[in-house]
Design a protein around this motif. Structure first.
Motif, PDB file in Angstrom:
ATOM      1  N   LEU A  27       0.823  -1.205   0.000  1.00 28.71           N
ATOM      2  CA  LEU A  27       0.000   0.000   0.000  1.00 28.71           C
ATOM      3  C   LEU A  27       0.861   1.259   0.000  1.00 28.71           C
ATOM      4  CD1 LEU A  27      -2.812   1.284   0.184  1.00 28.71           C
ATOM      5  CD2 LEU A  27      -2.640   1.094   2.681  1.00 28.71           C
ATOM      6  N   SER A  28       1.970   1.233   0.739  1.00 28.43           N
ATOM      7  CA  SER A  28       2.851   2.399   0.758  1.00 28.43           C
ATOM      8  C   SER A  28       3.478   2.654  -0.607  1.00 28.43           C
ATOM      9  CB  SER A  28       3.935   2.204   1.820  1.00 28.43           C
ATOM     10  OG  SER A  28       4.787   1.139   1.472  1.00 28.43           O
ATOM     11  N   ILE A  29       3.778   1.587  -1.332  1.00 26.15           N
ATOM     12  CA  ILE A  29       4.316   1.762  -2.690  1.00 26.15           C
ATOM     13  C   ILE A  29       3.275   2.402  -3.606  1.00 26.15           C
ATOM     14  CG2 ILE A  29       5.192   0.535  -4.720  1.00 26.15           C
ATOM     15  CD1 ILE A  29       6.402  -1.522  -2.836  1.00 26.15           C
ATOM     16  N   GLY A  79       1.030   9.701  -4.864  1.00 29.12           N
ATOM     17  CA  GLY A  79       1.481  10.992  -4.367  1.00 29.12           C
ATOM     18  C   GLY A  79       2.419  11.692  -5.337  1.00 29.12           C
ATOM     19  N   ALA A  80       3.252  10.912  -6.036  1.00 24.56           N
ATOM     20  CA  ALA A  80       4.149  11.511  -7.026  1.00 24.56           C
ATOM     21  C   ALA A  80       3.393  11.998  -8.246  1.00 24.56           C
ATOM     22  CB  ALA A  80       5.220  10.493  -7.431  1.00 24.56           C
ATOM     23  N   LEU A  93       2.633  15.361   1.214  1.00 20.50           N
ATOM     24  CA  LEU A  93       2.294  14.651   2.455  1.00 20.50           C
ATOM     25  C   LEU A  93       2.209  13.154   2.214  1.00 20.50           C
ATOM     26  CD1 LEU A  93       1.531  14.749   5.421  1.00 20.50           C
ATOM     27  CD2 LEU A  93      -0.863  15.085   4.714  1.00 20.50           C
ATOM     28  N   LEU A  94       1.433  12.761   1.196  1.00 27.24           N
ATOM     29  CA  LEU A  94       1.335  11.336   0.863  1.00 27.24           C
ATOM     30  C   LEU A  94       2.689  10.763   0.477  1.00 27.24           C
ATOM     31  CD1 LEU A  94      -2.001  11.199  -1.184  1.00 27.24           C
ATOM     32  CD2 LEU A  94      -1.632  10.557   1.199  1.00 27.24           C
ATOM     33  N   LEU A  95       3.444  11.534  -0.259  1.00 28.11           N
ATOM     34  CA  LEU A  95       4.756  11.075  -0.702  1.00 28.11           C
ATOM     35  C   LEU A  95       5.693  10.864   0.490  1.00 28.11           C
ATOM     36  CD1 LEU A  95       6.276  10.428  -3.320  1.00 28.11           C
ATOM     37  CD2 LEU A  95       7.103  12.777  -3.326  1.00 28.11           C
ATOM     38  N   GLY A  96       5.652  11.788   1.450  1.00 31.10           N
ATOM     39  CA  GLY A  96       6.524  11.663   2.613  1.00 31.10           C
ATOM     40  C   GLY A  96       6.149  10.494   3.495  1.00 31.10           C
TER      41      GLY A  96
END
Length: 233
Positions: free
Chosen positions: A25-27, A33-34, A40-43
């Protein structure tokens, strides 16, 4: 030191699945996000990808008749017993001071051969860590200790070459790990000491006017002729 068995840690499969799903999910969040340019999502996604693997370090697999003694920053936290897939605190370390002690007994020869053969094949930090964790496991099986022969004088002063074979197993893992420096060496030395004390009481062969029971009456006890009686006494 009293043994504390951890019976509520057999949830390794659940932790493995959840951690893997969160990592995937983080990937996906990182890609989204990119694409939308959301820092925020990217971080958050990058942070989780950097530390999300940490729960994997707390996964432990035990086979039947195996145990693992765990400590957290030097404090005894408990023992894992019985087969299963466990999830524990990733900071916990396994302790077995006799892991590298190889006596002339069942289990030690095969274990040392396996470790020497795998050491030349495995590479990488995770594989080495898994091999090290496997070596810290304590076998709860019945072991056969066959100490080397030693020369002892019997009660008549005659030198006798005699060896000893002992069937033993670990019952309390916390006492085995923390009460003695090395429980395998301790067992071997205690067996040799007990053997010397026994041989010094009996003659090798039946001899007249020898009291082997301590009742003041001469008997026919001997190491060669009444080994079962000697063992029972």
């Amino acid at each position: 030191m009293k043994e504390k068995v951890l019976n509520n840690k057999k949830n390794g499969m659940l932790v493995l699945i959840l951690t893997t799903l969160l990592y995937l999910l983080s990937i996906a969040v990182c890609v989204v996000g990119a694409m939308i340019g959301n820092p925020l999502l990217l971080g958050i996604s990058i942070f989780w990808m950097c530390v999300g693997w940490f729960p994997y370090c707390g996964l432990r697999v035990l086979k039947p008749q195996e145990a693992l003694v765990l400590t957290l920053f030097g404090k005894y936290t408990g023992t894992l017993k019985g087969e299963g897939f466990y999830a524990v605190n990733p900071f916990c370390t396994s302790v077995n001071p006799a892991a590298d002690t190889h006596l002339n007994q069942s289990g030690d020869v095969d274990n040392s051969t396996r470790k020497s053969s795998l050491s030349g094949l495995l590479a990488g930090t995770s594989e080495k860590s898994g091999l090290e964790s496997a070596g810290k496991k304590i076998s709860l099986k019945i072991m056969t200790l066959n100490n080397s022969r030693q020369k002892i004088n019997d009660c008549l002063g005659n030198p006798v070459e005699i060896g000893i074979a002992v069937m033993w197993r670990v019952v309390d893992t916390s006492k085995a790990v923390f009460n003695v420096d090395n429980y395998k060496e301790y067992l071997s030395l205690q067996c040799d000491t007990a053997l010397r004390n026994i041989v010094r009481v009996y003659p090798y062969d039946v001899s007249p006017n020898v009291d082997t029971t301590g009742d003041g009456v001469a008997d026919e006890g001997s190491l060669r002729g009444s080994s079962e009686v000697v063992a029972a006494r």
